[in-house]
Design a protein around this motif. Structure first.
Motif, short mmCIF file in Angstrom:
data_model
loop_
_atom_site.label_atom_id
_atom_site.label_comp_id
_atom_site.label_asym_id
_atom_site.label_seq_id
_atom_site.Cartn_x
_atom_site.Cartn_y
_atom_site.Cartn_z
N LYS A 127 29.43 0.04 -42.52
CA LYS A 127 28.93 -0.17 -41.10
C LYS A 127 28.06 -1.50 -40.82
O LYS A 127 27.87 -2.18 -39.97
N GLN A 172 28.08 -3.99 -38.49
CA GLN A 172 27.35 -4.40 -37.08
C GLN A 172 27.20 -5.76 -37.03
O GLN A 172 26.85 -6.90 -36.08
N ASP A 195 27.35 -8.19 -34.23
CA ASP A 195 25.91 -8.72 -33.50
C ASP A 195 26.15 -10.22 -33.93
O ASP A 195 25.26 -11.13 -33.13
#
Ligand code: FEO
Length: 404
Positions: free
Chosen positions: A235, A239, A243
């Protein structure tokens, strides 16, 4: 390379292109690249994307090894039609006769125009929201138009929390490692940014829309598999990739300036150095990039997060030097946003360089904060002072813009 099992019964079966330097015909890939293809062993053995046609044998070997001897492709999913990913489609069809070939609506149009012999292929169009069963697993499809062609899509398998995301989140890096957490993060981040700057940048508004749409879908993703480079596992890394793309797409400038120039007898080069000194005086980080020594994609990789773009060329045949024109054409196509800048150059007799450079910069959308500096033949002390002052002025404008 041997296939790599990235999740239970899901294999990377792609190819590592150690020698790739000319990426897509317009940018450089100094560390090579990979063409990632993925095979899911389920009731329907499903292949996600292929590889560049030169690498077909590697793909074939990977499929055979992943299948344990008897190679098989029941379903083919084409997330992207560009030939570095769909380059073996005809070979796959000829050899495996897949029952179905899935692609996006725009993918079908591209497939028909790339493969003129595809009339009888079992193509099934899967727009956003469509899903298929391949046995124990389902595959959900999400169109990601202009990331990087109109046809791109993401294929998501909720049972494995894995997304095959074609060009998005890729990097050009030929490596024996397959996962982002196995390589140097600084280098990976740099290559992710370089890829974005040269391949995805003009589609930044679509990137933001796609990221918002993905967030709205609440997909549970713990593995993100691009078609180039390293796979994002876990994860936290997923991310990080999401991002990073949001930050890239927003194009927030940093206190950095790129001075790109070409030169005949070093007058314009000397002006570049004086402008650099002025910028440094104002605390700006500067890249001084001769276009003879830096490919346009290397300049773009530095420019995309810079606040200022400053371009110099001597006057040549009533215009500018051709390699500067090349850079400006390339940059214009990539549509960078939020740049300020200025132009400069030397001349022998007619002196159109500043005028012509100004026209180019206006066409790119760079906000010029100075009318520019030009000098006949050799810079004088006054020329250096004017260049230094112009650098300071641009530096002050950068600081005012970013600190506002
Ligand atoms: Fe790597 Fe748009 O292809």
């Amino acid at each position: 390379m041997k296939p790599v099992e990235i999740k239970k019964d899901i294999f990377w079966v792609g190819a590592v292109d150690w020698n790739s330097r000319d990426f897509h015909g317009y940018s450089l890939s100094p560390r090579g690249t990979t063409y990632n293809s993925f095979l899911v062993l389920d009731e329907k053995v499903t292949l996600f994307d292929t590889v560049k046609s030169d690498c077909f044998n590697e793909l074939l070997c990977g499929i055979a090894q992943a299948c344990g001897g008897e190679p098989k492709v029941d379903y083919m999913v084409v997330n992207h039609l560009e030939p570095d990913h769909a380059g073996c489609l005809d070979e796959i069809v000829a050899r495996f006769k897949p029952e179905k070939i899935f692609c996006s609506p725009m993918g079908e149009k591209a497939l028909r125009s790339f493969y003129h012999n595809s009339q009888d292929w079992p193509v099934e169009v899967v727009p956003t929201g469509a899903s298929i069963s391949i046995g124990k697993r389902t595959v959900q499809f999400i169109e990601t138009r202009m990331l990087h062609w109109p046809d791109n899509m993401i294929s998501y398998i909720p049972e494995d929390k894995i997304a095959f995301c074609s060009d998005a989140f890729g990097q050009n890096w030929a490596s024996t490692e397959r996962f982002a957490d196995e390589v140097d993060r600084g280098m990976l981040g740099r290559l992710l940014a370089e890829y974005y700057a040269n391949i995805v940048l003009p589609y930044s508004p679509m990137v933001l829309k796609t990221l918002d749409a993905l967030a709205g879908m609440n997909l549970d993703i713990d593995m993100l598999c691009p078609d180039h480079g390293l796979i994002w596992r876990g994860k936290e890394d997923v991310q990080y990739a999401l991002d990073s793309y949001r930050a890239f797409a927003l194009q927030k400038p940093t206190k950095k300036a790129v001075i790109a120039f070409d030169t005949m007898w070093h007058s314009t080069e000397k002006m570049a150095r004086a402008i650099c000194d002025g910028l440094v005086e104002e605390g700006i980080s500067v890249r001084v990039m001769s276009v003879k020594h830096n490919h346009h994609s290397a300049v773009m990789a530095e420019l995309f997060d810079a606040a200022a773009f400053i371009v110099g060329s001597p006057t040549h045949n009533n215009g500018i030097l051709p390699m500067v024109a090349d850079l400006l054409t390339y940059v214009k196509g990539l549509r960078p946003q939020n740049k300020i800048g200025a132009v400069f150059g030397s001349f022998g007799w007619s002196g159109e360089c500043v005028k012509v450079l100004t026209e180019h910069m206006e066409a790119i959308g760079v906000e010029l904060v100075d009318p520019g500096v030009k000098v006949k033949n050799r810079p004088t002390h006054d020329t250096y002072a004017a260049c230094f002052e112009m650098g300071k002025k641009i530096g002050q404008a950068i600081n005012a813009k970013i600190d506002a």
